[in-house]
Design an enzyme around this catalytic site. Structure first.
Site, short mmCIF file in Angstrom:
data_model
loop_
_atom_site.label_atom_id
_atom_site.label_comp_id
_atom_site.label_asym_id
_atom_site.label_seq_id
_atom_site.Cartn_x
_atom_site.Cartn_y
_atom_site.Cartn_z
N ASN A 180 0.81 -1.23 0.00
CA ASN A 180 0.00 0.00 0.00
C ASN A 180 0.84 1.27 0.00
OD1 ASN A 180 -2.50 1.67 0.79
ND2 ASN A 180 -1.09 1.99 2.51
N TYR B 64 2.71 9.55 -11.33
CA TYR B 64 1.74 8.84 -10.49
C TYR B 64 0.86 7.89 -11.31
CZ TYR B 64 -1.67 8.01 -6.77
OH TYR B 64 -2.49 7.41 -5.86
N LYS C 141 0.83 3.73 -11.37
CA LYS C 141 -0.36 2.94 -11.01
C LYS C 141 -0.83 2.06 -12.19
CE LYS C 141 -0.66 4.30 -6.71
NZ LYS C 141 -0.43 3.39 -5.58
P1 NAD Z 1 -0.59 8.63 3.02
O1 NAD Z 1 0.39 9.62 2.54
O2 NAD Z 1 -1.55 9.01 4.10
O3 NAD Z 1 0.16 7.29 3.45
C1 NAD Z 1 1.22 6.78 2.69
C2 NAD Z 1 1.90 5.66 3.43
O4 NAD Z 1 3.02 5.29 2.64
C3 NAD Z 1 2.41 6.07 4.79
O5 NAD Z 1 2.16 5.04 5.71
C4 NAD Z 1 3.92 6.22 4.59
O6 NAD Z 1 4.69 5.78 5.71
C5 NAD Z 1 4.18 5.27 3.43
N1 NAD Z 1 5.35 5.72 2.70
C6 NAD Z 1 5.51 6.93 2.06
N2 NAD Z 1 6.78 7.00 1.57
C7 NAD Z 1 7.40 5.84 1.91
C8 NAD Z 1 8.69 5.30 1.68
N3 NAD Z 1 9.63 5.98 1.01
N4 NAD Z 1 8.98 4.08 2.16
C9 NAD Z 1 8.07 3.38 2.83
N5 NAD Z 1 6.81 3.80 3.07
C10 NAD Z 1 6.50 5.02 2.61
O7 NAD Z 1 -1.36 8.18 1.71
P2 NAD Z 1 -2.73 7.40 1.44
O8 NAD Z 1 -3.63 8.37 0.80
O9 NAD Z 1 -3.18 6.62 2.60
O10 NAD Z 1 -2.20 6.43 0.28
C11 NAD Z 1 -2.01 5.06 0.45
C12 NAD Z 1 -2.07 4.40 -0.92
O11 NAD Z 1 -3.33 4.70 -1.52
C13 NAD Z 1 -1.00 4.93 -1.89
O12 NAD Z 1 -0.52 3.84 -2.65
C14 NAD Z 1 -1.78 5.88 -2.77
O13 NAD Z 1 -1.21 6.02 -4.03
C15 NAD Z 1 -3.13 5.20 -2.82
N6 NAD Z 1 -4.27 6.06 -3.19
C16 NAD Z 1 -4.68 7.09 -2.37
C17 NAD Z 1 -5.78 7.87 -2.74
C18 NAD Z 1 -6.29 9.01 -1.88
O14 NAD Z 1 -7.15 9.80 -2.36
N7 NAD Z 1 -5.87 9.14 -0.63
C19 NAD Z 1 -6.44 7.61 -3.96
C20 NAD Z 1 -5.99 6.56 -4.76
C21 NAD Z 1 -4.92 5.79 -4.35
#
Ligand code: NAD
Length: 247
Positions: A90, A155, A159
């Site tokens: 994730n 991005y 994906k």
């Molecule tokens: P967030 O920024 O709240 O969390 C991201 C997580 O990734 C954190 O736990 C962080 O520790 C970890 N992370 C970041 N950089 C890192 C690194 N270099 N090494 C290890 N871990 C790392 O983001 P989120 O919104 O919860 O996103 C989680 C996933 O969901 C991602 O893959 C994101 O692309 C995807 N996503 C999010 C959304 C949204 O609207 N929030 C939409 C579509 C997809």
């Protein structure tokens, strides 16, 4: 309720947002959960925060771009618990600059976390899953993996790769009873989205047929289902969880 009693689940990027909610959802369903984060402080903070809610989890912070480090951590976890049932890849970062303002390093950074890290952690768990002839790998994709986005090219590129990895690895691992699926969230209310002003959020909601932003629990629920035996005949899918949003 889906029962994960006795099962071991690893969630990368488990310290906040979608990952943290996924950790909670699996714990509520009796799994042993191990979260990965990017550094010691964020992992400790997440563990403390969960403890306040009476949720006990273990955390690690291997450099996901260093395969040897990842392999060592996964082997420690396996030695301790004797199994790894579900891996949720994730961890991810996004981007929003136009291509002319994006450096090669920025493009590479996003690909390295969103794609290479997913490869590294999967590669490290697969031998244990193969031996068990059982396992589930789930990847966090995104709505942009279907529609692209008007800026931040790294991005959606990453994906689309997540989807390709998912569909192809599902084929490779099916003979070993290992399922591989992805969840493609739409805009989800993590810290970043929650802090946006009403003027930004309201027009966004108008574009979503189900008329709301996704909650992290919406995504966690999809992982819960896909990781469980209820989904035992589902592999190689990219499940949209986006309120029918079409960017
Ligand atoms: P967030 O920024 O709240 O969390 C991201 C997580 O990734 C954190 O736990 C962080 O520790 C970890 N992370 C970041 N950089 C890192 C690194 N270099 N090494 C290890 N871990 C790392 O983001 P989120 O919104 O919860 O996103 C989680 C996933 O969901 C991602 O893959 C994101 O692309 C995807 N996503 C999010 C959304 C949204 O609207 N929030 C939409 C579509 C997809």
């Amino acid at each position: 309720m889906i029962n994960y009693e006795g099962k071991v689940v690893i969630v990368t990027g488990g310290t906040r947002g979608i990952g943290l909610e996924t950790v909670k959802a699996f714990k509520e369903n009796n799994a042993k959960v191990i979260l990965f984060g990017s550094k010691q402080e964020t992992v400790s903070t997440a563990i403390e925060k969960l403890k306040e809610e009476n949720i006990e989890v273990e955390g690690y912070y291997p450099n996901l771009n260093n395969f040897e480090e990842v392999e060592k951590t996964i082997s420690e976890i396996y030695k301790k618990y004797g199994r790894i049932d579900v891996l949720i890849n994730n961890a991810g970062i996004s981007a929003n600059k136009t291509i002319d303002n994006t450096t090669c390093e920025e493009f590479e950074k996003i690909m390295k976390l969103n794609v290479n890290a997913m490869f590294n952690v999967s590669k490290a768990v697969i031998p244990y899953m193969k031996e068990a002839k059982n396992g589930v790998i789930l990847n966090t994709s995104s709505m942009v993996s279907k529609y692209g986005q008007p800026a931040g090219i790294g991005y959606p590129t990453s994906k689309f790769a997540v989807n390709g990895f998912t569909v192809s690895l599902a084929r490779e691992l099916a003979p070993f009873n290992i399922r591989v699926n992805a969840v493609a969230p739409g805009i989800t209310k993590t810290d970043m989205v929650a802090s946006l002003p009403k003027e930004t959020i309201e027009p966004l909601i108008k574009t979503i047929p189900l008329a709301r932003i996704g909650e992290p629990r919406d995504i966690a629920n999809a992982f819960l289902f896909l990781g469980s035996d209820m989904a035992s005949y589902i592999s190689g899918v990219v499940l949209s969880v986006d309120g029918l949003a079409r960017a």
